[in-house]
Motif scaffolding. Structure first.
Motif, PDB file in Angstrom:
ATOM      1  N   LYS A  55      -5.007  -6.824   1.247  1.00 16.86           N
ATOM      2  CA  LYS A  55      -4.656  -6.627  -0.157  1.00 16.86           C
ATOM      3  C   LYS A  55      -3.968  -7.856  -0.737  1.00 16.86           C
ATOM      4  O   LYS A  55      -4.145  -8.191  -1.912  1.00 16.86           O
ATOM      5  CB  LYS A  55      -3.772  -5.391  -0.318  1.00 16.86           C
TER       6      LYS A  55
ATOM      7  N   GLU B  25      -4.094  -3.945   6.556  1.00 16.46           N
ATOM      8  CA  GLU B  25      -4.249  -3.440   5.195  1.00 16.46           C
ATOM      9  C   GLU B  25      -3.498  -4.308   4.192  1.00 16.46           C
ATOM     10  O   GLU B  25      -4.029  -4.672   3.143  1.00 16.46           O
ATOM     11  CB  GLU B  25      -3.756  -1.998   5.110  1.00 16.46           C
TER      12      GLU B  25
ATOM     13  N   ASN C 110       0.826  -1.214   0.000  1.00 16.74           N
ATOM     14  CA  ASN C 110       0.000   0.000   0.000  1.00 16.74           C
ATOM     15  C   ASN C 110       0.859   1.262   0.000  1.00 16.74           C
ATOM     16  O   ASN C 110       0.516   2.257   0.646  1.00 16.74           O
ATOM     17  CB  ASN C 110      -0.925  -0.010   1.221  1.00 16.74           C
TER      18      ASN C 110
ATOM     19  N   PHE D 273       2.499  -3.784  -5.459  1.00 17.74           N
ATOM     20  CA  PHE D 273       1.427  -4.768  -5.657  1.00 17.74           C
ATOM     21  C   PHE D 273       1.413  -5.282  -7.090  1.00 17.74           C
ATOM     22  O   PHE D 273       1.325  -6.493  -7.326  1.00 17.74           O
ATOM     23  CB  PHE D 273       0.060  -4.171  -5.309  1.00 17.74           C
TER      24      PHE D 273
END
Length: 284
Positions: A241, A237, A141, A217
Motif C-alpha cells: 500500500k 500489506e 490498513n 493512509f
C-alpha cells in the motif's frame, strides 16, 4: 546533556530535552512520538536508545509523554487522538519558542507515526519550519472499530463512556496468545499498544470514535512534506500500500513485521534513522 522538563500551563506533561553544547538556528530538532499506551521511551526502549545514539553527535532532541501516558498526569481513558496531537503541538511550540530549528524530524511509531504526520502538517504552516516525518510502521490498513469489536461491547462503552481494555481485548496469555482474539490483538498492536501494559487501563468512547474515523493512509498521502517510511519486511500489506505514497522514501527491516520482534531489527532501525537524519542534514 539531557534534562527532565515539565510542559503545559499546569506542568502536566513530562518530557526530556537533550541539547547540544551550543544551540543555534543551525541545529535541527528530533522529536519522537510513541504509539498508543506507550511511554516516551517506546517499546523495548527504542526512543531512549535512539536518543543516546544521537546525543553522541550532539543532536538536539525532545521526548515526552502524552497526557495519560508514562509519567505525565492523567489516565489513558481520558486520551484521544486530538489530545495527543494537541499535547505534541503545545510541547514543541514551548521548546522552539526561543530557538527556532532549521528543521524538525518527527519520528513516530504506529499510531505515533500518524500523530507525527498530523503534527508535521500543522507545524510547517504555523512555524514555517521544514518538517521531515520519519514514520515507523504506520497502520495503513487499519480496519474500522465496528468491524473489530462486538456490538455488545460498543453499546457498553457508549453507555459507560470508557472501558477497561481487558474487556475490549480479553486474554491473559501474553506470550503465546492462546486465549486472545487475534483480530482484536492485531488491531491494537498495529496502534503500538502492548497488551500486557494496556490491560488495566481504560479506552474511552471518544478515542474509539476518533479511531473509527481515522484513515492513516489518507493522512500520510496528503503529506505536505517529503519523508521516510519504514516497515518490517514481513508486513507485505503495508509495504504494497505504501507504494502509492510517492513523497516518501521506503525502507524495510529484515526478517520481522515489527522492529521489537528481534533485537537486530531494533539496532537496524536505529542505524537507519541516524543515517536518514545525517543524509538529510547534508542536503539542507
Amino acid at each position: 546533556m539531557w534534562q527532565q522538563t515539565r510542559f503545559g500551563t499546569k506542568g502536566e506533561i513530562f518530557g526530556i530535552i537533550e541539547k547540544p553544547y551550543k544551540l543555534s538556528s543551525q541545529n535541527s530538532l528530533v522529536v519522537t512520538f510513541p504509539g498508543l499506551g506507550q511511554a516516551m521511551s517506546e517499546k523495548n526502549y527504542l526512543f531512549s536508545n535512539l536518543r543516546k545514539r544521537l546525543s553522541a553527535i550532539g543532536q538536539w532532541q525532545l521526548q515526552f509523554d502524552y497526557y495519560g501516558h508514562g509519567d505525565s498526569y492523567g489516565e489513558l481513558g481520558d486520551v484521544t487522538i486530538t489530545s495527543m496531537v494537541d499535547n505534541s503541538i503545545e510541547v514543541i511550540n514551548s521548546v522552539v519558542k526561543d530557538n527556532k530549528p532549521k528543521c524538525i524530524y518527527l519520528v513516530g511509531n504506529a499510531l505515533g507515526a500518524v500523530i507525527a504526520q498530523k503534527v508535521a502538517n500543522m507545524l510547517e504552516y504555523t512555524l514555517n519550519i521544514t518538517c521531515v516525518p520519519i514514520l515507523i510502521s504506520p497502520p495503513l490498513n487499519l480496519p474500522k472499530v465496528m468491524d473489530v469489536l462486538e456490538k455488545e461491547i460498543i453499546e457498553k462503552i457508549e453507555r459507560e463512556g470508557k472501558l477497561d481494555s481487558q474487556l475490549l481485548v480479553p486474554g491473559y496469555d501474553y506470550y503465546t496468545l492462546s486465549d486472545f482474539d487475534i483480530d482484536k490483538y492485531k488491531y491494537f498492536t498495529s496502534l503500538g499498544a502492548h497488551m500486557l501494559y494496556l490491560h488495566g487501563q481504560c479506552i474511552s468512547k471518544n478515542m474509539l470514535d476518533e479511531l473509527e474515523q481515522l484513515n492513516p493512509f489518507e493522512i500520510i498521502f496528503g503529506s505536505k512534506q517529503c519523508g521516510y517510511i519504514i516497515f518490517g519486511e514481513k508486513d507485505n500489506e503495508s509495504i504494497n500500500k505504501s507504494m502509492n505514497l510517492s513523497k516518501f522514501k521506503k525502507f524495510s527491516l529484515k526478517n520481522v513485521m515489527y522492529y521489537y520482534q528481534h533485537p537486530s531489527a531494533m539496532d537496524e532501525l536505529i542505524d537507519l534513522i541516524q543515517l536518514i537524519i545525517k543524509k538529510n542534514e547534508k542536503e539542507l
